[in-house]
Design a protein around this motif. Sequence first.
Motif: not given
Length: 322
Positions: A106-107, A130-134, A190-198
């Motif tokens: 899911l994440k 930035s908002a999604f990574y917060a 807390q999906f921001g970290a993998p989102m930035v990498i994707f």
Amino acid sequence: MSTVSTRAPAPAERKTDGPRPARRRAGVREKQWPAYVFLSPWLLGAGVLTLVPMVASLYLSFTDYNLFDPPQWVGLRNYTEMLTEDPRYWRSVGTTMLFVVVAVPLKLGLALGVAMLLRSLGSGRGFYRSAFYAPSLLGASMSIALVWKALFNDGGTVAEVLGRVGIDTGGWVGDPDLAVYAVVLLTVWQFGAPMVIFLAGLQQIPSDLYEAAALDGAGRWRQFVSVTVPMLSPVVFFNLVLEVINSFQVFTPAFAISGGNGGPADSTMFYTLYLYERGFTASHMGYAAAMAWLLLIAIGAITLILFRTSRSWVFYADEEGR
């Protein structure tokens, strides 16, 4: 009659400069010592804060140690008791496995979906990124976990909103069937970290591939399956390994939502929470050390399986011509 020797004179032996290699090695060492000086804090920290505690915990895993009396050697008793006589241990294993199987896909799916939406934005991408990574920066704190518990508690916001649309679930925190999913949702949030990498990986995919696929009649879904997924597979693999390792070590959300006891009915008794309970609440530190080493072995085995199976689905651009 005298004979004249036709033997050519032996060439003069080349003089070897014996001390030169020694001087060269000394020069190399003189150039390297600043690197060791700068690395010394890390080397000292790795030795004192990582290697020494690991060796100590390995020894304690074969002892009966209660934090107050000297450890008593018991051999494999901690391991045999854990694997054959402790039903709560296997309950914690099952809860943790359920959490990993549900939360990780899911994440990663949500992170990839949001990353693809952000890639298509013409402006405002930096703000939304930035908002999604917060949440990735804030979600691991105890304060956020306590707020999350209040949202999913009896009479909380989630139960009230769902009740107004005809879904009467009550408080998730007090329901043995739903409590673990409150922890799952907090982790997925807390999906921001993998989102930035994707997002970084998506930006590296050449647009020519999408243009060629469109000329061949491929639609959006076909382009995603045939272009995006193969080209993004190394990034997917990287995020998958990190999230699996992190999910097996989840502790703060489970501790906050369950009140530190894994309730209700051990439905949120994650592996690390049970390890904490046996080590610091029940003062069975030898048993907790054995649990920690089994967790390390399990994570290592699962990571090895992921690396072995990645050969069949991870595509690297530099292997195209091999």
